[in-house]
Design a protein around this motif. Structure first.
Motif: not given
Length: 220
Positions: A1-22
């Motif tokens: 996993m390159n750095q950009r892919t890792g950043i996007l993956s981490a941010r999508m993890w966060l968005l999914t967490l916010l989605d779950a909270a909703e």
């Protein structure tokens, strides 16, 4: 996993967490609650055979806090995928700190809906929703706002770490949380092997029980 892919993956993890909270009805998430849910999600990822997004942090006096996660949540807010409200700073006996509430925007919801069409993201979403659902199940209306979040501080990895010391659960052998969750599930489950979902919920019930005992609300 390159750095950009890792950043996007981490941010999508966060968005999914916010989605779950909703979806589960505990949105918006305070900054404190966000970081504590990220912590337990990261620590319990092996239960669902997922890689831990960020398995290293320092034990802060205020509870789990990930500087890189804070950077990422601020970035997705700047991108319009999440929204921040009630931002304020304060100074107490632990020093200067901040409070803020985070929620998912329509753009963030659309991004999550698109991402979970991918098999790997769908697996992550299923896991994160279960963690948030298990957390929501131990909330009590009669408690002060910080009390349900403090249940997270009963986590075996966090409790056993030295003050201001490192916490490293990136490798399976160091991840006391997932090991404890599996052990509790094997002991409590009526089945010979507990399912992943049951393991997550049993561990949160364990944390809730330990919190009650510490507060003197339950008999040993």
């Amino acid at each position: 996993m390159n750095q950009r892919t890792g950043i996007l993956s981490a941010r999508m993890w966060l968005l999914t967490l916010l989605d779950a909270a909703e979806r589960i009805g505990i949105a918006p998430l305070s900054a404190q609650r966000l970081h504590r849910l990220v912590y337990l999600g990261n620590a319990m990822a092996p239960v669902y055979d997922l890689l831990t997004p960020d398995g290293y942090l320092l034990k802060y006096k205020r509870g789990p806090f990930f500087p890189e996660v804070q950077w990422d949540i601020d970035r997705v807010c700047a991108q319009g995928l999440a929204a921040i409200s009630n931002l304020k700073t304060f100074n107490d006996d632990l020093g200067w700190w901040f409070e803020a509430d985070y929620s998912l925007t329509e753009g963030g919801m659309a991004a999550v809906d698109k991402a979970i069409r991918l098999a790997e993201m769908s697996r992550r979403a299923t896991f994160i929703r279960e963690v948030v659902r298990a957390f929501a199940s131990v909330l009590r209306d009669e408690e002060p706002p910080e009390a349900p979040d403090d249940v997270v501080l009963m986590d075996v990895t966090y409790k056993n770490a030295d003050a201001d010391g490192p916490i490293d659960f990136e490798t399976a052998s160091r991840n006391l949380t997932s090991l404890a969750a599996d052990a509790i599930a094997r002991r409590v489950s009526s089945n010979e092997t507990a399912g992943r979902r049951e393991t997550v919920h049993l561990y949160f019930r364990y944390l809730d029980r330990v919190w009650d005992l510490q507060q003197g609300r339950a008999s040993a």
